[in-house]
Design a protein around this motif. Structure first.
Motif: not given
Length: 273
Positions: A185-190
């Motif tokens: 995960l890099i941009l967690p919510d996205q």
């Protein structure tokens, strides 16, 4: 229109500019703004209420702590990363639709056509930032193992069918995915939105509804020159200042810097009246 915004106090002033642009460019509309804010003071909320009052109302939302009982909140995760994904759980159940907007946005044309989008049974409407070759979408589909998704959707602008989200988005499923995929995960919510629900998102035109302000040259080149500045000002409704460089920073040199400063000044004049 029902609008949802989430932020911490660092984004308070950008939120005010975003709301000012929303009101100025949607004459005749009434807005109920649902605010989930971490670290905001009573004075902050009073200022936002005064800004919202002429065009509707501000509704601060208290997110129940028990909703996050099973949520991973270690390392760079915080519970705030889940607010968009779990909006249907804590917004009033009388609401069936809401438009989520990031604070780092200018609204420069009416949003009614987006708000009224027929989602055709999908959970949300969102845009894919494709670029010239769409390589990023292909890489992200591989990274998140979502080969059937339309592309990698940006979560900064979302038209949400709250009833569908209440039925089909399970908090524990979201928390489990975050825990199991923590290493990618890099941009967690996205990333979670795309990883779990990428096939349940309805695509809308990014150049109109979620224009990446960093990529003017790419849009113009991909459109063979059609999407020049005049086209943007006439057709684009949502101008999104994605990435780390933001137009309220003095060092910002993006193409839309002057436009953002213009809306900052308009807001100051509006509040001085």
């Amino acid at each position: 229109m029902n609008i949802l915004v989430t932020l911490d106090r660092n984004y308070l002033q950008p939120l005010r500019v975003m709301l000012g642009s929303l009101y100025l460019n949607n004459p005749g509309e009434t807005f109920d703004v649902y605010l989930v804010g971490d670290g905001l003071t009573a004075g902050d909320l009073a200022g936002l209420e005064a800004l919202c009052a002429p065009c509707g109302a501000l509704h601060p939302v208290e997110v129940p702590g028990e909703l996050f009982a099973g949520a991973p909140v270690v390392r760079y995760y915080s519970r705030a990363m889940y607010y968009r994904l779990l909006a249907a759980q804590f917004l009033p159940h009388s609401l069936d639709r809401v438009l989520y907007l990031d604070p780092d946005i200018l609204v420069i044309n009416p949003l009614r056509p987006l708000y009224d989008t027929d989602l055709e049974g999908k959970l949300m409407a969102a845009s894919v930032h494709r670029g010239l070759t769409d390589i990023s979408s292909r890489v992200n589909r591989l990274r998140l193992d979502t080969p059937e998704a339309e592309g990698y959707f940006n979560s900064g602008v979302l038209v949400m069918d709250l009833n569908a989200m209440r039925r089909r988005m399970v908090p524990q499923e979201i928390f489990d995915y975050a825990r199991e995929h923590a290493d990618v995960l890099i941009l967690p919510d996205q990333d979670i939105l795309n990883g779990l629900y990428g096939t349940e998102l309805f695509p809308v035109d990014e150049s109109v509804w979620n224009y990446d302000a960093r990529r003017f040259d790419r849009y113009q080149l991909a459109s063979q020159g059609e999407m020049d500045m005049d086209w943007v000002m006439e057709h684009t409704a949502v101008l999104h200042f994605c990435g780390k460089r933001k137009p309220w920073h003095k060092s910002y040199r993006g193409r839309f810097s002057a436009l953002y400063k213009h809306y900052q000044r308009l807001l100051e004049r509006l509040e001085a009246q």
